[in-house]
Every structure is written in structure tokens, then in C-alpha cells.
Design a protein around this motif. Structure first.
Motif, PDB file in Angstrom:
ATOM      1  N   LEU A 124      43.246 -29.684 -17.993  1.00 59.52           N
ATOM      2  CA  LEU A 124      43.452 -28.322 -18.471  1.00 59.52           C
ATOM      3  C   LEU A 124      43.255 -28.263 -19.978  1.00 59.52           C
ATOM      4  CD1 LEU A 124      46.598 -27.390 -16.388  1.00 59.52           C
ATOM      5  CD2 LEU A 124      44.272 -26.580 -16.054  1.00 59.52           C
ATOM      6  N   PRO A 125      42.972 -27.081 -20.517  1.00 54.90           N
ATOM      7  CA  PRO A 125      42.786 -26.951 -21.961  1.00 54.90           C
ATOM      8  C   PRO A 125      44.041 -27.407 -22.703  1.00 54.90           C
ATOM      9  CG  PRO A 125      42.998 -24.807 -20.913  1.00 54.90           C
ATOM     10  CD  PRO A 125      42.908 -25.810 -19.821  1.00 54.90           C
ATOM     11  N   TRP A 126      43.862 -28.192 -23.726  1.00 55.07           N
ATOM     12  CA  TRP A 126      45.026 -28.708 -24.449  1.00 55.07           C
ATOM     13  C   TRP A 126      44.985 -28.338 -25.906  1.00 55.07           C
ATOM     14  CZ3 TRP A 126      43.886 -31.920 -28.487  1.00 55.07           C
ATOM     15  CH2 TRP A 126      42.622 -32.500 -28.480  1.00 55.07           C
ATOM     16  N   HIS A 127      43.856 -27.946 -26.404  1.00 53.19           N
ATOM     17  CA  HIS A 127      43.738 -27.691 -27.835  1.00 53.19           C
ATOM     18  C   HIS A 127      44.012 -26.224 -28.086  1.00 53.19           C
ATOM     19  CE1 HIS A 127      42.112 -28.146 -31.890  1.00 53.19           C
ATOM     20  NE2 HIS A 127      42.348 -29.413 -31.678  1.00 53.19           N
ATOM     21  N   SER A 128      45.187 -25.902 -28.598  1.00 55.90           N
ATOM     22  CA  SER A 128      45.586 -24.501 -28.684  1.00 55.90           C
ATOM     23  C   SER A 128      45.644 -23.970 -30.106  1.00 55.90           C
ATOM     24  CB  SER A 128      46.936 -24.306 -27.988  1.00 55.90           C
ATOM     25  OG  SER A 128      47.863 -25.230 -28.475  1.00 55.90           O
ATOM     26  N   ASP A 129      45.275 -24.786 -31.095  1.00 55.26           N
ATOM     27  CA  ASP A 129      45.252 -24.228 -32.441  1.00 55.26           C
ATOM     28  C   ASP A 129      43.962 -23.416 -32.596  1.00 55.26           C
ATOM     29  OD1 ASP A 129      43.121 -25.928 -33.123  1.00 55.26           O
ATOM     30  OD2 ASP A 129      44.426 -27.393 -34.065  1.00 55.26           O
ATOM     31  N   ILE A 130      43.737 -22.871 -33.770  1.00 59.40           N
ATOM     32  CA  ILE A 130      42.560 -22.017 -33.939  1.00 59.40           C
ATOM     33  C   ILE A 130      41.677 -22.520 -35.074  1.00 59.40           C
ATOM     34  CG2 ILE A 130      43.380 -19.940 -32.804  1.00 59.40           C
ATOM     35  CD1 ILE A 130      44.452 -18.892 -35.369  1.00 59.40           C
ATOM     36  N   THR A 131      41.447 -23.832 -35.072  1.00 60.01           N
ATOM     37  CA  THR A 131      40.579 -24.426 -36.084  1.00 60.01           C
ATOM     38  C   THR A 131      39.119 -24.064 -35.865  1.00 60.01           C
ATOM     39  OG1 THR A 131      40.480 -26.471 -34.788  1.00 60.01           O
ATOM     40  CG2 THR A 131      42.118 -26.368 -36.555  1.00 60.01           C
ATOM     41  N   PHE A 132      38.789 -23.424 -34.729  1.00 53.82           N
ATOM     42  CA  PHE A 132      37.414 -23.029 -34.462  1.00 53.82           C
ATOM     43  C   PHE A 132      37.019 -21.765 -35.232  1.00 53.82           C
ATOM     44  CE2 PHE A 132      40.083 -21.216 -31.155  1.00 53.82           C
ATOM     45  CZ  PHE A 132      39.748 -19.875 -31.211  1.00 53.82           C
ATOM     46  N   LEU A 133      37.975 -21.081 -35.833  1.00 53.63           N
ATOM     47  CA  LEU A 133      37.660 -19.869 -36.589  1.00 53.63           C
ATOM     48  C   LEU A 133      36.929 -20.225 -37.884  1.00 53.63           C
ATOM     49  CD1 LEU A 133      41.012 -17.880 -36.298  1.00 53.63           C
ATOM     50  CD2 LEU A 133      38.898 -17.516 -35.020  1.00 53.63           C
ATOM     51  N   ARG A 134      36.134 -19.292 -38.381  1.00 56.27           N
ATOM     52  CA  ARG A 134      35.427 -19.518 -39.647  1.00 56.27           C
ATOM     53  C   ARG A 134      36.418 -19.824 -40.771  1.00 56.27           C
ATOM     54  NH1 ARG A 134      30.600 -18.898 -41.756  1.00 56.27           N
ATOM     55  NH2 ARG A 134      29.663 -17.705 -40.080  1.00 56.27           N
ATOM     56  N   ASN A 135      37.521 -19.096 -40.804  1.00 54.35           N
ATOM     57  CA  ASN A 135      38.577 -19.318 -41.798  1.00 54.35           C
ATOM     58  C   ASN A 135      39.892 -19.565 -41.070  1.00 54.35           C
ATOM     59  OD1 ASN A 135      37.016 -18.801 -44.253  1.00 54.35           O
ATOM     60  ND2 ASN A 135      36.873 -16.718 -43.455  1.00 54.35           N
ATOM     61  N   PRO A 147      59.279 -32.660 -21.903  1.00 57.62           N
ATOM     62  CA  PRO A 147      59.400 -33.398 -20.636  1.00 57.62           C
ATOM     63  C   PRO A 147      59.895 -34.826 -20.854  1.00 57.62           C
ATOM     64  CG  PRO A 147      57.098 -33.151 -21.272  1.00 57.62           C
ATOM     65  CD  PRO A 147      57.909 -32.362 -22.255  1.00 57.62           C
ATOM     66  N   GLN A 148      60.456 -35.400 -19.795  1.00 55.21           N
ATOM     67  CA  GLN A 148      60.930 -36.790 -19.861  1.00 55.21           C
ATOM     68  C   GLN A 148      59.787 -37.741 -20.174  1.00 55.21           C
ATOM     69  OE1 GLN A 148      64.002 -38.067 -19.699  1.00 55.21           O
ATOM     70  NE2 GLN A 148      64.912 -36.045 -19.538  1.00 55.21           N
ATOM     71  N   SER A 149      58.608 -37.458 -19.624  1.00 52.20           N
ATOM     72  CA  SER A 149      57.439 -38.282 -19.920  1.00 52.20           C
ATOM     73  C   SER A 149      56.240 -37.365 -20.058  1.00 52.20           C
ATOM     74  CB  SER A 149      57.207 -39.319 -18.817  1.00 52.20           C
ATOM     75  OG  SER A 149      56.894 -38.662 -17.604  1.00 52.20           O
ATOM     76  N   GLY A 150      55.246 -37.823 -20.802  1.00 53.15           N
ATOM     77  CA  GLY A 150      54.069 -36.995 -21.056  1.00 53.15           C
ATOM     78  C   GLY A 150      54.401 -35.927 -22.085  1.00 53.15           C
ATOM     79  N   GLY A 151      53.516 -34.994 -22.244  1.00 47.55           N
ATOM     80  CA  GLY A 151      53.749 -33.906 -23.187  1.00 47.55           C
ATOM     81  C   GLY A 151      53.686 -34.335 -24.637  1.00 47.55           C
ATOM     82  N   ASP A 152      53.132 -35.505 -24.892  1.00 53.07           N
ATOM     83  CA  ASP A 152      53.076 -36.010 -26.261  1.00 53.07           C
ATOM     84  C   ASP A 152      52.159 -35.143 -27.116  1.00 53.07           C
ATOM     85  OD1 ASP A 152      54.671 -38.174 -25.559  1.00 53.07           O
ATOM     86  OD2 ASP A 152      52.943 -39.364 -24.958  1.00 53.07           O
ATOM     87  N   THR A 153      52.557 -34.934 -28.340  1.00 58.70           N
ATOM     88  CA  THR A 153      51.736 -34.242 -29.310  1.00 58.70           C
ATOM     89  C   THR A 153      51.336 -35.249 -30.369  1.00 58.70           C
ATOM     90  OG1 THR A 153      52.838 -32.131 -28.931  1.00 58.70           O
ATOM     91  CG2 THR A 153      51.699 -32.384 -31.017  1.00 58.70           C
ATOM     92  N   SER A 208      50.190 -24.561 -39.179  1.00 62.95           N
ATOM     93  CA  SER A 208      50.728 -24.063 -37.916  1.00 62.95           C
ATOM     94  C   SER A 208      52.152 -24.573 -37.789  1.00 62.95           C
ATOM     95  CB  SER A 208      49.917 -24.577 -36.720  1.00 62.95           C
ATOM     96  OG  SER A 208      48.630 -24.010 -36.710  1.00 62.95           O
ATOM     97  N   VAL A 209      52.986 -23.824 -37.093  1.00 62.23           N
ATOM     98  CA  VAL A 209      54.362 -24.235 -36.849  1.00 62.23           C
ATOM     99  C   VAL A 209      54.535 -24.379 -35.347  1.00 62.23           C
ATOM    100  CG1 VAL A 209      56.789 -23.596 -37.061  1.00 62.23           C
ATOM    101  CG2 VAL A 209      55.204 -23.062 -38.922  1.00 62.23           C
ATOM    102  N   LEU A 210      54.911 -25.565 -34.906  1.00 62.99           N
ATOM    103  CA  LEU A 210      55.139 -25.843 -33.497  1.00 62.99           C
ATOM    104  C   LEU A 210      56.633 -25.996 -33.285  1.00 62.99           C
ATOM    105  CD1 LEU A 210      54.030 -26.622 -30.676  1.00 62.99           C
ATOM    106  CD2 LEU A 210      53.963 -28.990 -31.490  1.00 62.99           C
ATOM    107  N   ASN A 211      57.169 -25.245 -32.343  1.00 61.32           N
ATOM    108  CA  ASN A 211      58.586 -25.286 -32.023  1.00 61.32           C
ATOM    109  C   ASN A 211      58.719 -25.723 -30.567  1.00 61.32           C
ATOM    110  OD1 ASN A 211      61.375 -24.836 -32.031  1.00 61.32           O
ATOM    111  ND2 ASN A 211      61.138 -22.679 -31.535  1.00 61.32           N
TER     112      ASN A 211
END
Length: 166
Positions: free
Chosen positions: A113-124, A137-143, A129-132
């Protein structure tokens, strides 16, 4: 407030700071300096509301207009919810949101599934970014965080010159 840099080229941990101290505005200059110098700040255990999330972001720099493709969870259309349970359910139901992630068509599996959710693809793109993290999860979900400036230093000469011209 305690500040401790990671052993990597990026990242700083902040501890022994209350949410009130963090959000009252007095630490905005410090936060902006740390994120500019170290790329990533980790502050555990804050449990921010949506309004507090936006306030924290505004202390570091200008807040942008939100994600141009994915929906938001606040009335101002700024805060993006990253919920892979919902994404997996949307995928399995055939939701059209996946067309935005897979414009070339083709098959996408629920494990890819898509995992890249920031918007670095924009021209500017926004500078910060602030991630809260709300549910971890107990396992996985690593950033993971990458130091692109450091990585650039190790590119082949021809590749780095090509990128510099962009």
C-alpha cells in the motif's frame, strides 16, 4: 528541558518538557533551530489534539494548506490522518483513492500500500512536517528518517552534478 542528539547525522530527542511549555510559544525558536540543524525532533508522550498539533507546527514555521490528494481530519484541511487499517480496507473495497497512488495502473497488493504521505513531490514542498503518533502497533509501523544531505555526499560524481542542475 533535556536535549540529546542521536548518534546519527540527523535526529534530536527532547525530554523533560511539558506540553504546556512546548505549546506556549517560548520554545518556538529553539524547536525551529533544532529541526533546521538536526532534521528531525523526537518528543515522546505528548498526545496532541488536532488544534495542538497545528499550534506546534506553527511554532516551527508556516503551516501549509494540507495534502493536495489525501483527505484531512480537521475542519481547516491541514492535518492528514495516516491510518493503514483504513487504507487496507479502502484497497480491499476497491476505493478510487488508489488511482491517485497508482496513476500508471497495474496491480497493487494489500501488502504494498502507499506509504509515502508527505508532499515532497510539490514544486515548493513545506520545509517541515509534524508527525503525531496516536496508535503505535506492537510490531511494524516503523517510521524511518533519512539524511538526504549526507546521502548526496556519497553519490557518484556524475549523478550529483546532474541533481545539482535540477
Amino acid at each position: 528541558m533535556q536535549i540529546c542528539n542521536t548518534e546519527n547525522t540527523i535526529g534530536t530527542y527532547i525530554s523533560d518538557v511539558s506540553k504546556d511549555e512546548l505549546l506556549n510559544g517560548s520554545l518556538g525558536v529553539v524547536l525551529k533551530k533544532l529541526v533546521t540543524e538536526r532534521g528531525v525532533i523526537f518528543i515522546r508522550g505528548l498526545h496532541l489534539s488536532i488544534d495542538e498539533h497545528i499550534l506546534l507546527a506553527s511554532l516551527i514555521g508556516p503551516v501549509d494548506d494540507g495534502h493536495p490528494i489525501m483527505g484531512s481530519i480537521d475542519e481547516n484541511k491541514i492535518v492528514l490522518e495516516i491510518n493503514y487499517t483504513k487504507l487496507r480496507e479502502a484497497y480491499e473495497s476497491g476505493d478510487s483513492i488508489f488511482a491517485a497512488y497508482n496513476p500508471g495502473g497495474g496491480r497493487r497488493s494489500k501488502d504494498n500500500l502507499p506509504w509515502h504521505s508527505d508532499i515532497t513531490f510539490l514544486r515548493n514542498p513545506p520545509r517541515f512536517s509534524v508527525l503525531n503518533a496516536i496508535h503505535i502497533p506492537q510490531s511494524g509501523g516503523d517510521t524511518l528518517w533519512a539524511d538526504q544531505i549526507e546521502a548526496f555526499k556519497y553519490l557518484p560524481y556524475d549523478t550529483s552534478r546532474l541533481i545539482e542542475k535540477m
